[in-house]
Design an enzyme around this catalytic site. Structure first.
Site, PDB file in Angstrom:
ATOM      1  N   ARG A   1     -14.437  22.791 -56.289  1.00 47.13           N
ATOM      2  CA  ARG A   1     -13.727  21.673 -56.937  1.00 47.13           C
ATOM      3  C   ARG A   1     -13.590  22.019 -58.413  1.00 47.13           C
ATOM      4  O   ARG A   1     -14.596  22.227 -59.092  1.00 47.13           O
ATOM      5  CB  ARG A   1     -14.525  20.381 -56.777  1.00 47.13           C
ATOM      6  CG  ARG A   1     -14.613  19.854 -55.343  1.00 47.13           C
ATOM      7  CD  ARG A   1     -15.463  18.594 -55.313  1.00 47.13           C
ATOM      8  NE  ARG A   1     -15.361  17.838 -54.069  1.00 47.13           N
ATOM      9  CZ  ARG A   1     -16.239  17.911 -53.068  1.00 47.13           C
ATOM     10  NH1 ARG A   1     -17.278  18.731 -53.146  1.00 47.13           N
ATOM     11  NH2 ARG A   1     -16.091  17.166 -51.989  1.00 47.13           N
TER      12      ARG A   1
ATOM     13  N   HIS B   1     -18.696  10.298 -55.165  1.00 52.53           N
ATOM     14  CA  HIS B   1     -18.923  11.659 -55.627  1.00 52.53           C
ATOM     15  C   HIS B   1     -20.356  11.893 -56.088  1.00 52.53           C
ATOM     16  O   HIS B   1     -20.897  12.983 -55.962  1.00 52.53           O
ATOM     17  CB  HIS B   1     -17.890  12.038 -56.687  1.00 52.53           C
ATOM     18  CG  HIS B   1     -16.602  12.465 -56.059  1.00 52.53           C
ATOM     19  ND1 HIS B   1     -15.489  11.672 -56.050  1.00 52.53           N
ATOM     20  CD2 HIS B   1     -16.281  13.574 -55.351  1.00 52.53           C
ATOM     21  CE1 HIS B   1     -14.524  12.291 -55.377  1.00 52.53           C
ATOM     22  NE2 HIS B   1     -14.984  13.448 -54.950  1.00 52.53           N
TER      23      HIS B   1
ATOM     24  N   ARG C   1      -9.810  25.003 -55.336  1.00 54.33           N
ATOM     25  CA  ARG C   1      -8.887  23.889 -55.107  1.00 54.33           C
ATOM     26  C   ARG C   1      -8.256  23.503 -56.430  1.00 54.33           C
ATOM     27  O   ARG C   1      -8.953  23.401 -57.444  1.00 54.33           O
ATOM     28  CB  ARG C   1      -9.646  22.696 -54.526  1.00 54.33           C
ATOM     29  CG  ARG C   1      -8.729  21.502 -54.326  1.00 54.33           C
ATOM     30  CD  ARG C   1      -9.445  20.339 -53.687  1.00 54.33           C
ATOM     31  NE  ARG C   1     -10.308  19.657 -54.634  1.00 54.33           N
ATOM     32  CZ  ARG C   1     -11.065  18.613 -54.313  1.00 54.33           C
ATOM     33  NH1 ARG C   1     -11.091  18.186 -53.059  1.00 54.33           N
ATOM     34  NH2 ARG C   1     -11.814  18.024 -55.205  1.00 54.33           N
TER      35      ARG C   1
ATOM     36  N   CYS D   1     -14.201  20.720 -44.953  1.00 51.15           N
ATOM     37  CA  CYS D   1     -14.955  20.827 -46.198  1.00 51.15           C
ATOM     38  C   CYS D   1     -15.414  19.464 -46.715  1.00 51.15           C
ATOM     39  O   CYS D   1     -15.937  19.350 -47.809  1.00 51.15           O
ATOM     40  CB  CYS D   1     -14.147  21.560 -47.260  1.00 51.15           C
ATOM     41  SG  CYS D   1     -12.624  20.722 -47.703  1.00 51.15           S
TER      42      CYS D   1
ATOM     43  N   GLU E   1      -5.789  15.723 -45.703  1.00 48.51           N
ATOM     44  CA  GLU E   1      -6.637  14.564 -45.965  1.00 48.51           C
ATOM     45  C   GLU E   1      -5.836  13.266 -46.021  1.00 48.51           C
ATOM     46  O   GLU E   1      -6.382  12.200 -46.238  1.00 48.51           O
ATOM     47  CB  GLU E   1      -7.488  14.764 -47.228  1.00 48.51           C
ATOM     48  CG  GLU E   1      -6.794  15.412 -48.394  1.00 48.51           C
ATOM     49  CD  GLU E   1      -7.749  15.733 -49.557  1.00 48.51           C
ATOM     50  OE1 GLU E   1      -8.947  15.450 -49.479  1.00 48.51           O
ATOM     51  OE2 GLU E   1      -7.248  16.256 -50.562  1.00 48.51           O
TER      52      GLU E   1
ATOM     53  N   ASN F   1     -13.517  13.512 -46.007  1.00 41.62           N
ATOM     54  CA  ASN F   1     -13.892  12.323 -46.799  1.00 41.62           C
ATOM     55  C   ASN F   1     -12.667  11.444 -47.004  1.00 41.62           C
ATOM     56  O   ASN F   1     -12.692  10.241 -46.791  1.00 41.62           O
ATOM     57  CB  ASN F   1     -14.424  12.720 -48.181  1.00 41.62           C
ATOM     58  CG  ASN F   1     -15.624  13.628 -48.087  1.00 41.62           C
ATOM     59  OD1 ASN F   1     -16.283  13.670 -47.058  1.00 41.62           O
ATOM     60  ND2 ASN F   1     -15.910  14.359 -49.150  1.00 41.62           N
ATOM     61  N   ASP F   2     -11.588  12.081 -47.432  1.00 37.11           N
ATOM     62  CA  ASP F   2     -10.380  11.303 -47.671  1.00 37.11           C
ATOM     63  C   ASP F   2      -9.640  10.998 -46.378  1.00 37.11           C
ATOM     64  O   ASP F   2      -9.086   9.910 -46.225  1.00 37.11           O
ATOM     65  CB  ASP F   2      -9.457  12.040 -48.652  1.00 37.11           C
ATOM     66  CG  ASP F   2      -9.924  11.835 -50.084  1.00 37.11           C
ATOM     67  OD1 ASP F   2     -10.218  10.678 -50.431  1.00 37.11           O
ATOM     68  OD2 ASP F   2     -10.025  12.818 -50.825  1.00 37.11           O
TER      69      ASP F   2
ATOM     70  N   ARG G   1     -13.680   4.767 -49.649  1.00 40.29           N
ATOM     71  CA  ARG G   1     -14.903   5.549 -49.455  1.00 40.29           C
ATOM     72  C   ARG G   1     -16.005   5.188 -50.443  1.00 40.29           C
ATOM     73  O   ARG G   1     -17.159   5.557 -50.254  1.00 40.29           O
ATOM     74  CB  ARG G   1     -14.588   7.052 -49.535  1.00 40.29           C
ATOM     75  CG  ARG G   1     -14.130   7.514 -50.895  1.00 40.29           C
ATOM     76  CD  ARG G   1     -13.510   8.901 -50.829  1.00 40.29           C
ATOM     77  NE  ARG G   1     -14.401   9.926 -51.337  1.00 40.29           N
ATOM     78  CZ  ARG G   1     -14.038  11.194 -51.540  1.00 40.29           C
ATOM     79  NH1 ARG G   1     -12.807  11.583 -51.238  1.00 40.29           N
ATOM     80  NH2 ARG G   1     -14.875  12.070 -52.017  1.00 40.29           N
TER      81      ARG G   1
END
Ligand code: PEP
Ligand code: MG
Length: 755
Positions: free
Chosen positions: A470, A363, A506, A675, A604, A627-628, A638
């Site tokens: 987020r 992150h 989200r 995204c 995801e 990403n996930d 990750r």
């Protein structure tokens, strides 16, 4: 040989402050426990294709760093060639036996060598030798192999070996880079400022005191404070303790007043160390002295000294806060940089970030991209403690760092940085042009927001809305859950600023690497554990407050989209939708009406890919969290730099998964957005256009670049290119081929330094 012996050595290697010490521990301890005459470690210098003697117990010490042999030479070379142990009772008769006079070598007969492997490459060889003939038994081979594993870990990234050697030979470092992983694109040059976690003596960096007298006075003040604290604690709890425990307390109090600890630190400050590192070295000295005592009771006191050291350091650090001076061009360096440390640097001063751990999908790397700060992650051999104040070059594209670069390198990178700034300025001028391919296909570009307490500046960004907000940040930085009113205010501010453009909020996605300080979750596999909707569904109280706040924030606006993360199947989505419907009903009862909004689901988790039809029927839109999705599809953490080479959203299976999601969603007329970070990787964007993705959501800093890629691309060509890519076996080839395509489009400057 007992497993305790092995554990003991491994623990010592783990605690070693640097590679040199770790190697020395291995050779000395192995020689002793195996009762051999020599133990040596050779590491490979890939640039010169040679093995270098890096540590030995038994051969001449002067040979260390000097003796080199070609990788194909000798028995060491044989171990490397075979990538497996070579165990010879009588080595001198072997055709590959090589006699090196400069090591002070006699004729050793017994030989056992094992490879040190990293990512399937032999990066070193660990050798034991015996004057007499000796065939090593299986247990001894296993011990050496296990230590070689451990060593491979301690050595870190293979390419940095030549750098380790170079740094020894020419301490100025210079033209050879340290290798890591590209974290955020861009190049920068600046001065290092080391950040380190609180109360961790081992990660205190080297620094000179600003003013010796003041540093000593401040340290003495801290000692006094801690002394008072310990005394007060002793008084508070003393009455409740037995004599034995009280004695422990008294020992603690005596230690904080002990001359050797206090005076030892002051002496070190006088000789040029700042207080935290003077304290660290004094504590280490005491700990080592206690650990050497054979009496188990006294040996245990080592941990008291460590505790006390931490306590003193905490107070020193409290005094340090607010006094930090940030260089004009700060490059933040740390073992594991956190979002909070990054947020503490004045934004106009931070030009780069280098982290010894983490990957491009951590992150903090995402945050760097959002802020347009070049970052290199996972530089395993980064000598963090010694970098304070050094000049460095950060190449966030190639994932390289140059410490104390030569003038030529510095000048090169300054020129590249200038070219880059010019290119960015050019792209920024076009950021309001439509995001449309040369064959008139629209691909909307939205922004991701919420990772920090930023104010969303949509109008200026060139983006069409917020594709992913987020909501974790306010939850992470407070010491309790934010209440409904507070959340309404936060969300409303974003919805109002962006109106009439849509904003996708989200719902809370904590767990994994985002742990709430007031809801500690300790799990062996946090990314497979209590995360995303699994947490919120288990806490309908928290979830309902958030959903109500989102709906209330939308009053009179109507540009709200709500999206659920980490959905693994239909029933989870249904539970979320039921709660949302309940929140809506409640608000209609309370306020009379609720403005229209849209609902979406993040894909995801691989199981959701196979449920896409059923999921799509229940929502208004689909958003792919690549990403996930990449992490779970490829089973690659990750955040883990050790497996970062395996993590790539261009893996053919990820492309196939996206294809299935787009097809499923389009069957029901739902739009699909991406995204994750993939949406701002220019080469991947070509694939996403080919795959028919409708919308990309990227960091504010990337909007102009990604719109530029879209405007240069042609959908039909992208579809053809995608078909070619499906024929490839792996992500590395796909990335290589796509980089060629990007260069052909004149977009090379977006994936490497320079224009
Ligand atoms: C993703 O997983 O791609 C995503 C956008 O969510 P996050 O990075 O916050 O997990
Ligand atoms: Mg995610």
């Amino acid at each position: 040989m007992s497993s305790e012996v092995l554990r003991d050595i491994v623990e010592k290697v783990n605690a070693a402050p640097d590679l040199g010490t770790a190697l020395k521990i291995v050779v000395t301890d192995v020689k002793a426990v195996m009762t051999v005459d020599v133990c040596s470690v050779y590491l490979r210098d890939f640039e010169r294709d040679e093995f270098v003697l890096m540590a030995t117990d038994g051969l001449r010490k002067e040979a260390v760093g000097k003796v080199r042999m070609r990788s194909s030479q000798g028995l060491v070379g044989l171990v490397a060639e075979r990538s497996e142990p070579v165990n010879l009772e009588e080595a001198t008769g072997h055709p590959r036996y090589l006699f090196l006079a400069e090591t002070g070598e006699e004729r050793f007969h017994g030989f056992l060598g094992v490879p040190v492997l990293r990512h399937r490459r032999v990066i070193g060889v660990l050798v034991v030798r015996q004057r007499a003939m000796r065939e090593f038994v299986e247990e001894e081979v296993d011990l050496l192999l296990t230590l070689a594993w451990r060593l491979a870990d301690a050595i870190g990234h293979v390419e940095t070996l030549s750098e380790v050697i170079a740094l020894r030979e020419e301490p100025s470092g210079g033209n050879r880079p340290l290798f890591g992983l590209g974290g955020a694109p861009g190049v920068a040059t600046g001065k290092v400022l080391v950040v380190y976690p609180p109360a961790d003596l081992d990660s205190v960096p080297e620094r000179a005191p600003n003013h010796v007298g003041q540093e000593i006075a401040q340290f003495e003040q801290v000692v006094q404070t801690v002394r008072d604290e310990v005394a007060a604690l002793g008084r508070d709890v003393g009455g409740r303790l037995g004599a034995e425990e009280r004695a422990l307390f008294d020992a603690y109090a005596a230690m904080v007043s002990s001359d050797s600890l206090v005076q030892g630190t002051i002496d070190r400050i006088r000789s040029g160390q700042w207080a935290p590192s003077a304290l660290r070295d004094t504590v280490r000295e005491h700990v080592a002295a206690f650990e050497a005592i054979s009496d188990p009771y006294l040996r245990e006191r080592a941990s008291d000294v460590r505790d006390l050291g931490r306590l003193l350091l905490t107070h020193l650090q409290a005094g340090e806060k607010g006094q930090r001076e940030y260089p004009r061009r700060t490059v933040l360096v740390g073992e594991e940089i956190t979002a909070v440390q990054l947020a503490q640097v004045p934004p106009d001063r931070c030009v780069g970030v280098i982290s010894a751990h983490g990957s491009g999908f951590s992150h903090v790397a995402i945050l760097c991209r959002a802020m347009g700060i070049p970052a290199v992650m996972g530089v395993e051999d980064l000598p963090v403690g010694q970098l304070e104040g050094s000049e460095v070059v950060v190449d966030g594209y190639a994932g390289r760092v140059y410490v104390s670069p030569s003038r030529a390198i510095l000048a090169d990178f300054q020129e590249l940085a200038r070219e880059e700034a010019a290119l960015s300025a050019e792209l920024a001028r076009d950021r309001h042009l439509p995001a449309e391919t040369t064959d008139a296909c629209q691909v909307s570009v939205f922004i991701n927001a919420g990772l920090q307490a930023e104010t969303v500046n949509l109008a200026d960004s060139g983006a069409q809305g917020v594709g992913l907000y987020r909501t974790e940040f306010p939850f992470l930085v407070r010491d309790r859950f934010p209440g409904e009113e507070e959340q309404v205010r936060l969300y409303r501010q974003v919805l109002e600023v962006c109106h009439p453009a849509t904003v996708t909020l989200r719902t809370l996605d904590v767990g994994g690497d985002k742990v709430l300080p007031y809801l500690p979750i300790s799990e062996a596999n946090p990314f497979l554990g209590w995360r995303g909707v699994r947490v919120t569904l288990d806490h309908p109280d928290i979830f309902m407050i958030q959903l109500r706040a989102m709906l209330r924030a939308n009053a009179g606006l109507g540009n709200l989209q709500i999206m659920f993360p980490m959905i693994s199947g239909v029933s989870e989505l249904d539970q979320c939708l039921n709660l949302l419907a309940r929140a809506r009903r409640e608000l209609i009862e309370e306020y009379g009406e609720v403005e229209p909004y849209q609902v979406g689901v993040m894909i995801e988790v691989p199981s959701a890919v196979y449920a896409i039809d059923r999921l799509a029927q229940r929502v208004d839109f689909i958003s792919i969290g690549t990403n996930d999705l990449t992490q779970y599809l490829l089973a690659v953490d990750r955040n883990n730099e050790r497996v970062a080479e395996l993590y790539d959203h261009l893996h053919p299976s990820v492309l196939r998964a996206i294809e299935a999601i787009v097809d499923g969603a389009h069957r029901y007329g739902r739009t699909v957005s991406v995204c994750g970070e993939m949406a701002e990787d220019p080469v991947a964007v070509l694939m996403l256009i080919g795959l028919g993705v409708d919308k990309l959501s990227v960091s504010g800093a990337s909007v102009a670049r990604i719109k530029h890629v879209i405007r240069k691309a042609n959908r039909r060509d992208a579809v053809e290119l995608l078909e070619d890519m499906y024929g490839q076996d792996d992500a590395v080839t796909i990335r290589f081929l796509l980089s060629g395509a990007i260069e052909e489009l004149g977009l090379g400057g977006l994936v490497r330094a320079g224009r």
